[in-house]
Design an enzyme around this catalytic site. Structure first.
Site, PDB file in Angstrom:
ATOM      1  N   ASP A  84       0.838  -1.198   0.000  1.00 48.81           N
ATOM      2  CA  ASP A  84       0.000   0.000   0.000  1.00 48.81           C
ATOM      3  C   ASP A  84       0.877   1.254   0.000  1.00 48.81           C
ATOM      4  O   ASP A  84       1.953   1.260  -0.618  1.00 48.81           O
ATOM      5  CB  ASP A  84      -0.910  -0.040   1.234  1.00 48.81           C
ATOM      6  CG  ASP A  84      -2.260   0.609   0.985  1.00 48.81           C
ATOM      7  OD1 ASP A  84      -2.293   1.845   0.849  1.00 48.81           O
ATOM      8  OD2 ASP A  84      -3.270  -0.111   0.939  1.00 48.81           O
TER       9      ASP A  84
ATOM     10  N   HIS B  40      -3.474   5.990   3.940  1.00 52.19           N
ATOM     11  CA  HIS B  40      -4.269   4.878   3.431  1.00 52.19           C
ATOM     12  C   HIS B  40      -3.751   3.535   3.942  1.00 52.19           C
ATOM     13  O   HIS B  40      -4.505   2.709   4.483  1.00 52.19           O
ATOM     14  CB  HIS B  40      -4.262   4.914   1.901  1.00 52.19           C
ATOM     15  CG  HIS B  40      -5.195   3.946   1.248  1.00 52.19           C
ATOM     16  ND1 HIS B  40      -4.852   2.653   0.961  1.00 52.19           N
ATOM     17  CD2 HIS B  40      -6.464   4.113   0.786  1.00 52.19           C
ATOM     18  CE1 HIS B  40      -5.864   2.044   0.365  1.00 52.19           C
ATOM     19  NE2 HIS B  40      -6.862   2.921   0.233  1.00 52.19           N
TER      20      HIS B  40
ATOM     21  N   SER C 222     -11.178  -0.602  -0.607  1.00 51.74           N
ATOM     22  CA  SER C 222      -9.876  -0.637   0.067  1.00 51.74           C
ATOM     23  C   SER C 222     -10.049  -0.989   1.538  1.00 51.74           C
ATOM     24  O   SER C 222      -9.156  -1.588   2.153  1.00 51.74           O
ATOM     25  CB  SER C 222      -9.179   0.717  -0.036  1.00 51.74           C
ATOM     26  OG  SER C 222      -8.635   0.908  -1.315  1.00 51.74           O
TER      27      SER C 222
END
Length: 586
Positions: free
Chosen positions: A144, A177, A340
């Site tokens: 990620d 994220h 996600s």
């Protein structure tokens, strides 16, 4: 004789292995028993039975509640020994069942103060899974934007990762994220701070392939997949996606799959009828997103390529985790939404499944799919196999398995570690049963010049004499009892299993079944030995029962029943002897 001793030791070893039935690890606690009398039993008979129980155990069964009158459901204080005794008593003929009155309790929730805001964890039934495992020993690679060790990841274990964007070892997050995703997988839990993670005892491997702006290349992602596979990752999570297929990505995925790495990816957020890549690859588990109501999230991709769904959040409720503010780098608790966020739910549960002993990626996928809560009329494949269910997945993964500690806890709770248990024959009258097994081998030994000790003969001797008798001592609340009674019974006892009686059925407890087996199987060289062994085994069983427990339907338990069993024991031995004539050791 060495073969006989060796096989008996082997049989005992098999006995311990067969105790690894599903449910052993879930043996419940109880201090009372449920007795459900048959509805056609007269009230006067029930009263007599209750009084008999009171006289023997000094405790009187009582109706469970006012609603139990029509069903004749009674409860009495009792333990496992009393349960076994009642099941073997004459009372067994008059009841639907006698079983433990297991104690249930509310599932413990983590002490993380904001756990109550994580509706998504309760929707996947994660608390049930935590009763068995929290993912200890499993490594999840988060491919990620990197992972920063925010306060609520302080107790989470990290292993070596890599930053493929900047080509350096330190893979800190500069976007937020990846840290959020890692929190769903393994946020530090029960630390009195923040929120919880699904596989909170798992290791996180941070692999940065996306820049601060959230973009990255296929080459970096493919290298990260191989890095994860080469450095001990068990599960890979990719909450990322993009355009078409890539050969370098495909090769990396195949490489990781060969190394038994489970790969999970987000289906994408374009609300289109197709999962995006890399979720579309066959060896990648593709995850669509649901909102807090369980409906498809309005942004989630669906249809082709989707394997399963998990909470991704929506305007009615987002996925809360600890991450960083990309502007300041400071720790924040914030809710995100997207596929996600759905993918790491599946990655976390995959880690729990792997920790439960399922190794192959294809098997992990099967467990996840089979345990998912089905969604009826999902004509557009919004949900794949259904809604993710962590508790059901771990339960299915543990089916047929038992840990070392679980086994000894079960031994202790069942009383098997108490010498008195074995002395009084409380489990399954162990000494007579062992006598029957040994007796069948002695009978075979007496005519050893005519016998070859084959597997078929061994099987016949065991199932004719005592069966896998130790299984009768297993009481597993999440399994029906009759299969264990069936496997734990010898040929003469099969009639008892059908009707739940303790008295021998004269058709089964006679030479009839061995005679039929010999007649049917004598033409087959291998199966003939099973028939011969069964005859000798039944002879040993009937002979010992003629002495210690001569109870036969219609014949009582006196001299007539004793003679019946004794005569049939001799006939079975003669049948086995005559059937073995002409066969020589070799």
């Amino acid at each position: 004789m060495k073969k006989v001793v060796f096989f008996l030791l082997f049989l005992l070893g098999i006995g311990f292995a067969l105790m690894s039935f599903s449910g052993l690890a879930n043996q419940g606690e109880f201090d009372s028993l449920i007795i459900d009398f048959k509805e056609n039993i007269p009230t006067t008979q029930i009263s007599e039975d209750i009084e008999e129980i009171y006289q023997k155990y000094a405790d009187k069964p009582e109706l469970n509640s006012m609603y139990s009158v029509s069903d004749n459901v009674y409860v009495v204080n009792g333990d496992r020994k009393m349960l076994r005794q009642l099941r073997k008593s004459s009372l067994a003929k008059q009841v639907e069942y006698i079983e433990p009155n297991y104690q249930y309790q509310a599932l413990d929730a983590p002490n993380d103060p904001d756990y109550s805001k994580q509706w998504n964890f309760r929707s996947i039934n994660v608390e049930s899974a935590w009763k068995e495992t929290a993912g200890d020993g499993i490594t999840v690679a988060v491919i990620d934007t990197g992972v920063s060790r925010v306060p609520d990841l302080k107790l989470t274990k990290f292993v070596k990762g890599y930053d493929f964007v900047n080509d350096k070892v330190n893979a800190d997050d500069d976007n937020g994220h990846g840290t959020h995703v890692a929190g769903t997988v393994a946020q530090s839990t029960n630390n009195g701070y923040g929120v919880a993670g699904i596989a909170y005892k798992a290791n996180i491997m941070p692999l940065k392939v996306l820049s601060k702006g959230g973009g990255g290349t296929v080459a970096d992602i493919a290298e990260a997949i191989k890095f994860a596979a080469d450095n001990g990752a068990d599960v890979i999570n990719m909450s990322l996606g993009g355009g078409g297929a890539s050969q370098i990505m495909q090769e990396a995925i195949d490489y990781a799959d060969r190394k038994k790495v489970v790969i999970i990816a987000a289906a994408g957020n374009a609300n289109q009828n197709s999962a995006s890549y890399p979720a579309r690859y066959p060896k990648v588990i593709s995850v669509s997103a649901t909102d807090s109501t369980g409906a498809k999230a309005n942004y989630s991709n669906y249809g082709a390529g989707v394997d399963i769904s998990a909470p991704g959040g929506g305007e009615t409720g987002k996925i809360l985790q600890n991450t960083i503010n990309p502007s300041t780098g400071e720790s924040v608790f914030v809710g995100f939404q997207g596929t996600s966020m759905a993918a790491p739910h599946v990655a976390g549960v995959a880690a729990l499944v792997k920790a439960s002993g399922v190794a192959e990626p294809s098997e992990v996928l099967d467990v996840l799919k089979q345990s998912a809560r089905k969604v009826p009329e999902d004509t557009k494949n919004y949900f794949g196999a259904g809604h993710l269910d962590a508790g059901a997945a771990v339960g299915l993964a543990l089916k047929g398995k038992i840990t070392f500690n679980d086994f000894f806890r079960w031994l202790r709770n069942s009383g098997y570690l108490n010498p008195g248990f074995w002395i009084d024959g409380g489990a399954v009258a162990i000494l007579p049963k062992l006598g029957m097994v040994i007796g069948s081998y002695l009978l075979a030994w007496f005519i050893r010049n005519y016998l070859t000790f084959t597997l078929s003969l061994h099987s016949g001797l065991i199932f004719g004499s005592a069966g896998l008798f130790f299984l009768q001592g297993l009481y597993i609340f999440d399994l029906p009892q009759w299969p264990l009674r069936l496997m734990g019974s010898s040929i003469p006892e099969l009639g008892n299993v059908v009707v739940g009686s303790t008295s021998f059925n004269p058709l089964f407890a006679s030479v009839l079944i061995p005679f039929l087996l010999v007649a049917l199987l004598s033409g087959n060289k291998s199966w003939k030995w099973f028939a011969i062994g069964s005859s000798l085994g039944v002879a040993a069983c009937l002979g010992i029962n003629a002495v210690i427990d001569p109870t036969v339907w219609g014949l009582g338990s006196g001299a007539i029943a004793r003679s019946f069993l004794g005569v049939n024991a001799l006939l079975c031995f003669a049948l086995g002897y005559l059937s073995s004539q002409g066969e020589k050791d070799h």
